[in-house]
Design an enzyme around this catalytic site. Structure first.
Site, short mmCIF file in Angstrom:
data_model
loop_
_atom_site.label_atom_id
_atom_site.label_comp_id
_atom_site.label_asym_id
_atom_site.label_seq_id
_atom_site.Cartn_x
_atom_site.Cartn_y
_atom_site.Cartn_z
N ASN A 3 -10.98 -34.33 -22.35
CA ASN A 3 -11.22 -35.74 -22.72
C ASN A 3 -11.22 -36.62 -21.48
OD1 ASN A 3 -8.43 -35.17 -22.62
ND2 ASN A 3 -7.91 -36.74 -24.10
N GLU B 135 -11.56 -40.48 -20.57
CA GLU B 135 -11.46 -41.76 -21.29
C GLU B 135 -12.07 -42.91 -20.49
OE1 GLU B 135 -7.60 -40.60 -24.00
OE2 GLU B 135 -7.29 -41.94 -22.30
N GLU C 207 -12.98 -31.09 -27.48
CA GLU C 207 -13.76 -30.11 -28.25
C GLU C 207 -15.24 -30.45 -28.21
OE1 GLU C 207 -11.01 -31.75 -29.06
OE2 GLU C 207 -10.01 -30.90 -30.82
N CYS D 298 -9.62 -33.63 -34.68
CA CYS D 298 -9.82 -34.86 -35.45
C CYS D 298 -11.00 -34.69 -36.41
CB CYS D 298 -10.06 -36.04 -34.50
SG CYS D 298 -11.73 -36.07 -33.81
N1 THU Z 1 -8.38 -35.94 -28.44
C1 THU Z 1 -8.98 -34.75 -28.14
O1 THU Z 1 -9.53 -34.59 -27.04
N2 THU Z 1 -8.99 -33.78 -29.07
C2 THU Z 1 -8.37 -33.85 -30.28
O2 THU Z 1 -8.40 -32.90 -31.04
C3 THU Z 1 -7.66 -35.10 -30.65
C4 THU Z 1 -7.77 -36.22 -29.72
C5 THU Z 1 -8.34 -36.99 -27.40
C6 THU Z 1 -9.27 -38.16 -27.60
C7 THU Z 1 -8.56 -39.25 -26.80
O3 THU Z 1 -8.93 -39.13 -25.45
C8 THU Z 1 -7.09 -38.90 -26.92
O4 THU Z 1 -7.04 -37.53 -27.31
C9 THU Z 1 -6.36 -39.75 -27.95
O5 THU Z 1 -7.05 -39.77 -29.13
#
Ligand code: THU
Length: 267
Positions: free
Chosen positions: A165, A167, A178, A209
């Site tokens: 991730n 951001e 994912e 999610c």
């Molecule tokens: N996030 C993921 O990368 N994967 C997940 O399965 C749940 C959430 C990340 C997105 C965001 O950068 C941070 O976690 C908080 O939501």
């Protein structure tokens, strides 16, 4: 820069655009000549589309590469692209052509594609997959959440793709790890994803999610998703159990190409 345009046109064919029929690709050139491509990836739930630029920028960043020196798209830049690029790239890029941004004082050398995909000589076991997902976390960039996640998408032929991730200040542009791994696989034309490994050591309870479940449901419907929360215990889920009754859309070949919404079924 002609060669960058050649790569972007080549990548365009790998777009997943069953709903709009409008392919788009982006290619990012890095400071040492390595380049990374990304394609537009649609979903039956339209707002979950992964734009080509996002695919490309997140694929590069998932491998620890944010040293962008030029970007080319297969059509032309739109205002929203430029706004996003300003957030993602921490140096000003000049618009050299409608389809090309770059640091114009650099003599750009276009070299090899960054190997977003690694090939394993043997089957990637769940232990190896989790190890790779944990290792990927070093490239997560989480100034907003402090919640780093790493993911590895493994294809039938033992290729694997890394996602983390990354951001951005605009949260609507953030991809979960994912989806970042899936975007990288699809952008390289590898559509047969059979395992997705996820590591999120800061949560004892994480599962993918809802948005990721919907994207996995469409692009990796037969995959197994493996979850690591930093401890000994690794959970795994089949996609049909993660998203019973997932939403699909089918386009008929009918008179006006009308769209039929298939009824979700819980099987
Ligand atoms: N996030 C993921 O990368 N994967 C997940 O399965 C749940 C959430 C990340 C997105 C965001 O950068 C941070 O976690 C908080 O939501």
């Amino acid at each position: 820069m002609k060669i960058l345009r050649h790569h972007v046109r080549d990548a365009e064919h790998r777009s997943y655009v069953p709903y709009s029929g409008k392919p788009r690709a982006a290619v990012i050139l890095l400071s040492n000549g390595d380049w990374v491509c990304g394609v537009r990836i649609e979903n039956a739930c339209y707002p979950l589309v992964i734009p080509a630029l996002t695919s490309a920028l997140v694929s590069a960043a998932s491998l620890g590469r944010r040293d962008v020196v030029a970007i080319s798209v297969s059509d032309h830049f739109k205002d929203e692209d430029l706004t996003f690029i300003q957030q993602a790239v921490h140096q000003p890029l000049d618009q050299l052509q409608p389809d090309l941004l770059g640091l114009d004082h650099h003599a750009h050398h276009v070299g090899e594609p960054l190997s977003a995909c690694q090939e394993s000589s043997s089957v990637i076991t769940s232990q190896t997959g989790i190890h790779l997902a944990r290792r990927a976390i070093q490239y997560a960039h989480t100034p907003e959440s402090d919640f780093p996640v790493g993911s590895i998408a493994v294809t039938d032929d033992h290729h694997y793709y890394q996602g983390v991730n990354i951001e951005y200040p605009d949260w609507t542009k953030i991809l979960c790890a994912e989806r970042a791994a899936i975007a990288s696989a699809i952008s390289h034309g590898d559509r047969h994803i059979k395992n997705i490994f996820v590591s999120a050591p800061k949560s004892l309870e994480i599962t993918p999610c809802g948005a990721c479940r919907q994207v996995i449901y469409e692009l990796a419907p037969n995959a197994t998703v493996w979850m690591d929360r930093g401890g000994e215990m690794i959970d795994h889920f089949h996609v049909k159990d993660l998203l019973p009754g997932g939403f699909t859309l089918k386009r008929t070949s009918g008179q006006n190409g009308s769209i039929i919404h298939s009824h979700p079924t819980c099987k």
